[in-house]
Design a protein around this motif. Structure first.
Motif, PDB file in Angstrom:
ATOM      1  N   LEU A   3       0.846  -1.195   0.000  1.00  0.00           N
ATOM      2  CA  LEU A   3       0.000   0.000   0.000  1.00  0.00           C
ATOM      3  C   LEU A   3       0.884   1.249   0.000  1.00  0.00           C
ATOM      4  O   LEU A   3       1.644   1.484   0.947  1.00  0.00           O
ATOM      5  CB  LEU A   3      -0.905  -0.001   1.233  1.00  0.00           C
ATOM      6  N   LEU A   4       0.793   2.048  -1.059  1.00  0.00           N
ATOM      7  CA  LEU A   4       1.532   3.298  -1.160  1.00  0.00           C
ATOM      8  C   LEU A   4       0.559   4.472  -1.130  1.00  0.00           C
ATOM      9  O   LEU A   4      -0.585   4.363  -1.575  1.00  0.00           O
ATOM     10  CB  LEU A   4       2.348   3.351  -2.458  1.00  0.00           C
ATOM     11  N   ASP A   5       1.033   5.579  -0.595  1.00  0.00           N
ATOM     12  CA  ASP A   5       0.243   6.815  -0.576  1.00  0.00           C
ATOM     13  C   ASP A   5       0.876   7.764  -1.589  1.00  0.00           C
ATOM     14  O   ASP A   5       1.974   8.291  -1.362  1.00  0.00           O
ATOM     15  CB  ASP A   5       0.257   7.422   0.828  1.00  0.00           C
ATOM     16  N   LEU A   6       0.195   7.987  -2.699  1.00  0.00           N
ATOM     17  CA  LEU A   6       0.737   8.745  -3.827  1.00  0.00           C
ATOM     18  C   LEU A   6       0.002  10.075  -3.987  1.00  0.00           C
ATOM     19  O   LEU A   6      -1.125  10.234  -3.503  1.00  0.00           O
ATOM     20  CB  LEU A   6       0.616   7.932  -5.115  1.00  0.00           C
TER      21      LEU A   6
ATOM     22  N   SER B 178      -4.241  13.206  -1.316  1.00  0.00           N
ATOM     23  CA  SER B 178      -3.371  12.154  -1.850  1.00  0.00           C
ATOM     24  C   SER B 178      -4.188  10.878  -1.995  1.00  0.00           C
ATOM     25  O   SER B 178      -5.302  10.775  -1.466  1.00  0.00           O
ATOM     26  CB  SER B 178      -2.159  11.928  -0.937  1.00  0.00           C
ATOM     27  N   VAL B 179      -3.639   9.921  -2.701  1.00  0.00           N
ATOM     28  CA  VAL B 179      -4.393   8.716  -3.054  1.00  0.00           C
ATOM     29  C   VAL B 179      -3.641   7.481  -2.558  1.00  0.00           C
ATOM     30  O   VAL B 179      -2.453   7.306  -2.864  1.00  0.00           O
ATOM     31  CB  VAL B 179      -4.595   8.618  -4.580  1.00  0.00           C
ATOM     32  N   SER B 180      -4.316   6.628  -1.829  1.00  0.00           N
ATOM     33  CA  SER B 180      -3.719   5.372  -1.370  1.00  0.00           C
ATOM     34  C   SER B 180      -4.079   4.263  -2.347  1.00  0.00           C
ATOM     35  O   SER B 180      -5.257   4.066  -2.678  1.00  0.00           O
ATOM     36  CB  SER B 180      -4.218   5.018   0.032  1.00  0.00           C
ATOM     37  N   THR B 181      -3.079   3.544  -2.809  1.00  0.00           N
ATOM     38  CA  THR B 181      -3.295   2.487  -3.782  1.00  0.00           C
ATOM     39  C   THR B 181      -2.232   1.409  -3.624  1.00  0.00           C
ATOM     40  O   THR B 181      -1.150   1.665  -3.082  1.00  0.00           O
ATOM     41  CB  THR B 181      -3.258   3.052  -5.212  1.00  0.00           C
TER      42      THR B 181
ATOM     43  N   ALA C  57       3.279  14.761   2.295  1.00  0.00           N
ATOM     44  CA  ALA C  57       3.646  13.813   3.344  1.00  0.00           C
ATOM     45  C   ALA C  57       2.883  12.522   3.099  1.00  0.00           C
ATOM     46  O   ALA C  57       1.652  12.490   3.212  1.00  0.00           O
ATOM     47  CB  ALA C  57       3.318  14.368   4.729  1.00  0.00           C
ATOM     48  N   ALA C  58       3.621  11.462   2.740  1.00  0.00           N
ATOM     49  CA  ALA C  58       2.972  10.185   2.472  1.00  0.00           C
ATOM     50  C   ALA C  58       2.335   9.641   3.754  1.00  0.00           C
ATOM     51  O   ALA C  58       2.944   9.677   4.819  1.00  0.00           O
ATOM     52  CB  ALA C  58       3.992   9.198   1.922  1.00  0.00           C
ATOM     53  N   TYR C  59       1.103   9.147   3.618  1.00  0.00           N
ATOM     54  CA  TYR C  59       0.306   8.547   4.700  1.00  0.00           C
ATOM     55  C   TYR C  59      -0.215   9.582   5.690  1.00  0.00           C
ATOM     56  O   TYR C  59      -0.567   9.256   6.817  1.00  0.00           O
ATOM     57  CB  TYR C  59       1.095   7.463   5.436  1.00  0.00           C
TER      58      TYR C  59
END
Length: 777
Positions: free
Chosen positions: A202-205, A404-407, A246-248
């Motif tokens: 799971l990445l936060d882009l 941001s989008v988590s995918t 900031a990711a997540y």
């Protein structure tokens, strides 16, 4: 085959290269007869009884072997040879008498001729086999500084530079594609066993448009870089703008008052909370002084709703030009957030953890921060740098919008093995990282990959000539590093049980050239002496040699899991700029977009890269090849005592247990390690036992829980400015904020148990060796 078997017997018995008649007869007869079948026949038991009856007590001191009782040997051949020595063998064992002496003569001649032919045939085969297949150099030429020098001299700056430029030719592709190209490159260098290991994580882009900050008073809208918002599609979809996030972080919009919390220390929070209610407000926070995750946890506990994060220009080295740039940070403490503590393999349960904090966190440039605090543009141009600070008067209301989008995405690790010849089940891991789905982090990944590839080239070149390390060297290029060291965490969680038993050390190549002023070596206490010795080894031919400045401080990168979850000794060499402020620690948590030419500006000749590669190679070779692991038990005890100096709490139990640990470590090092390092006293079983103890020296210092951002391995300090256990420092600060001693008591117990556990571990090691020696006597 017969030749090799005879030779093996000769070596075991210490005979000369030539066979005597008895051995020839034994060998030939062994080839003719089925030994086990013969010995199991009834006549054999009858023979043994007869032999026992014929033994006379009065002749007990006679040297004649025929009069000794026959004992069973450990091997069938041994029993058979003892039978051959009895002159009455034929009459005792053969069921029928020989028909004539002539038959016996022909039988003896037959045996003799057969053995002679086999012996000559074996010599011929052995001669040509030795001529065509020479034994590996390692057996003739043991690992030594001479061999290390031969390997390291193959590492050249121009080769690293060429590899680096080849890496930059890779288009900005998917993580898997870049990893595949690195795999092909490593194989082309001669590393045969290379694998690609993929994980879906799971990445936060970033979203389709940039995050924004809006001033309610004027209605002005700004991008994180400080540029005013506009509808220009090129600007709107700029990679630099999109990846300024900031990711997540939590997502959404928050409009609230901006509160300046400076570095977010305990003193800052106590001061702010005494002045105003901070619930659901937005903190203006400087990066530095302590880990970001720790400061965010304090702000979250205090009740803040959002954070604007920036780097004060006064904390940046003068050689950098990053004040006008925003940056990326990750709020992930490590690994795939959807599978905390276990690997992201098929069938794993995926937890719903899209946000790792309730705070809306947005990194911004110093330019935007200066606009928010209403300072003039030329404030940093004067002789003295003025730290940014929000004026005490007047409230600023801002609106923060984060989208941001988590995918789920696939990330890849490249894992290569150079198998060990003596201890293939013991691993020395060298880790670098490659580009991960975004343009941030500058070209550190290319520097990292170029150095490890040059090291692979040098080692495999020697391996092609027959050399092998004693222990297995594992080369790793990690994916997902920018998002929280995801690649290394998932691989290590997947192989946790194997790595706990087999990994000896981790050598990090995370962003090796970040500046060009100072060599900054970091090593766990047990490896500090080796790191210092390696610096001396590599600067013999140079006029300026750095002093021994090795420290054990928290570092960024993929060594995190190995240090904090496996308790593996680790080391890292890197070049950095001279720090201009004591607040500049932990600034490397910010990933700035740096142009491709930045690395070549820092190191035009790539001589710094060459130095890092040789230092890393020297440490790796020593750990991989020394019969006794080059770890220092006493340095761990000294580090523990130094971390208790100036302790405000002054608990007597800590100092007493630390003193016992030092005494035991001194005894362990003098009684066990020094004799084992003497080849004359070195027994293989004893060395293996000793290495098993040394390999797990630091595991005792892993605490169960640590505050976010702080190491679970308490042997590592926060930075060079602090000398105490970070766990105790944090607990003391926490007591000031909450006016309670409960936290400090828990921290003291953790430290006490760790030190005591290490002391018991050393003592148990000593007891095992003492028992072994007593048993041998």
């Amino acid at each position: 085959m017969a030749y090799h078997k005879v030779n093996a017997d000769q070596r075991a018995q210490g005979h000369s290269p030539y066979l005597d008649n008895d051995e020839l007869q034994a060998t030939a007869l062994e080839l003719e007869w089925d030994m086990e079948k013969e010995l199991e026949e009834p006549g054999f038991d009858h023979f043994r009884l007869d032999g026992a009856v014929q033994h006379h007590p009065g002749n007990s001191q006679s040297p004649d072997p025929d009069l000794e009782p026959i004992q069973a040997s450990s091997s069938p051949k041994g029993r058979f040879q003892r039978l051959q020595e009895d002159p009455d063998y034929i009459s005792h064992y053969t069921r029928q008498a020989p028909k004539s002496n002539r038959c016996s003569f022909f039988r003896i001649m037959k045996v003799f001729c057969t053995a002679l032919i086999l012996f000559i045939f074996g010599i011929v085969i052995g001669y040509y086999a030795r001529k065509k297949c020479p034994s590996p150099p390692a057996s003739q030429e043991p690992n030594s500084p001479h061999i290390y020098h031969e390997i390291l001299k193959e590492i050249k700056a121009e080769n690293i530079q060429q590899i680096y430029r080849d890496l930059l030719q890779f288009p900005r592709e998917d993580d898997v594609d870049i990893a595949m190209k690195i795999l092909v490159q490593w194989r082309s260098q001669g590393l045969e066993d290379v694998r690609l290991v993929n994980y879906s994580v799971l990445l936060d882009l970033p979203g389709s448009s940039s995050n924004t900050v809006t001033l309610r008073s004027s209605g002005e809208c700004f991008y994180p870089s400080g540029q005013q918002c506009n509808r220009d599609p090129k600007t709107l979809h700029s990679q630099d703008l999109l990846y300024s996030y900031a990711a997540y972080s939590a997502k959404g919009t928050l409009e609230a008052e901006l509160v300046d919390v400076q570095y977010g220390t305990m003193e800052d929070l106590i001061r702010i909370q005494a002045l105003t209610n901070v619930t659901k407000k937005i903190a203006l926070l400087k990066l530095g002084q302590s880990p970001l995750l720790y400061k965010l946890s304090l702000l979250e506990d205090a009740g803040f709703g959002g954070v604007l994060l920036y780097v004060d220009p006064c904390d940046l080295p003068k050689t950098t030009h990053l004040a006008d740039k925003a940056f990326m940070v990750s709020l992930n403490s490590g690994g795939d957030p959807s599978t905390p503590g276990y690997a992201s393999i098929d069938g794993s349960y995926r937890q719903n953890r899209l946000n790792l904090t309730t705070l809306l966190v947005q990194p911004i440039s110093a330019v935007l921060a200066r606009k928010l605090v209403s300072l003039p543009e030329d404030s940093v141009q004067k002789d003295r740098c003025i730290p940014l600070q929000l004026p005490p008067t007047g409230k600023k209301i801002i609106s923060l919008n984060i989208q941001s989008v988590s995918t789920y995405k696939k990330i890849s690790n490249v894992i290569g093995y150079l198998k060990g010849a003596v201890f293939p089940d013991r691993y020395v891991i060298i880790g670098s990282h490659h580009s991960s789905l975004n343009p941030y982090g500058g070209q550190g990944w290319a520097s990292s990959t170029a150095v490890i590839t040059a090291l692979i080239q040098a080692l495999t070149l020697k391996a092609k000539r027959g050399w092998r390390p004693d222990r297995t060297v594992v080369f790793c290029s990690w994916g997902g590093t920018a998002f929280g060291n995801i690649g290394s965490y998932e691989w290590a969680e997947d192989l946790k049980r194997v790595l706990q038993r087999n990994v000896v050390a981790y050598v990090s190549l995370h962003n090796p050239v970040r500046g060009n002023s100072t060599l900054h070596p970091v090593a766990s206490p047990s490896l500090q002496q080796l790191a210092a010795e390696s610096q001396s080894f590599n600067c013999v031919e140079k006029t300026h040699c750095p002093g021994s400045n090795v420290s054990s401080v928290q570092i960024q990168g993929d060594s995190d899991y190995f240090i904090n979850h496996l308790g593996v000794p680790a080391t890292q060499f890197s070049y950095e700029d001279i720090k201009t402020s004591e607040n500049s620690s932990f600034l490397s948590e910010a990933l700035f977009p740096v142009h491709a030419t930045k690395t070549e500006e820092l190191d035009p000749s790539f001589s710094l890269h060459e130095t890092i590669a040789k230092l890393t190679g020297q440490v790796t070779l020593k750990i991989a090849n020394e019969p006794v692991l080059p770890f220092n038990a006493l340095d761990i005890a000294l580090e523990v005592q130094n971390s208790l100096k100036g302790d405000e709490v002054g608990v007597p139990q800590l100092l007493a247990v630390a003193s016992r640990l030092r005494d035991t470590a001194e005894l362990f090092q003098s009684d066990e390690m020094r004799p084992a390092n003497d080849p004359k006293e070195r027994a293989p079983v004893r060395v293996r036992m000793l290495n098993d103890v040394l390999q797990s020296l630091e595991k005792s210092f892993l605490v169960h829980r640590a505050p976010p951002g702080l190491y679970r391995n308490i042997l590592y300090r926060l930075d060079e400015r602090t000398s105490q256990f970070s766990l105790l420092l944090e607990a003391l600060e926490h007591c000031k904020l909450h006016q309670s001693n409960e936290t400090i008591q828990a921290a003291l117990s953790e430290v006490l148990n760790s030190i005591n556990s290490a002391q018991v571990y050393f003592k148990a090691g000593l007891d095992v060796f003492e028992t072994t020696l007593t048993g041998k006597k």
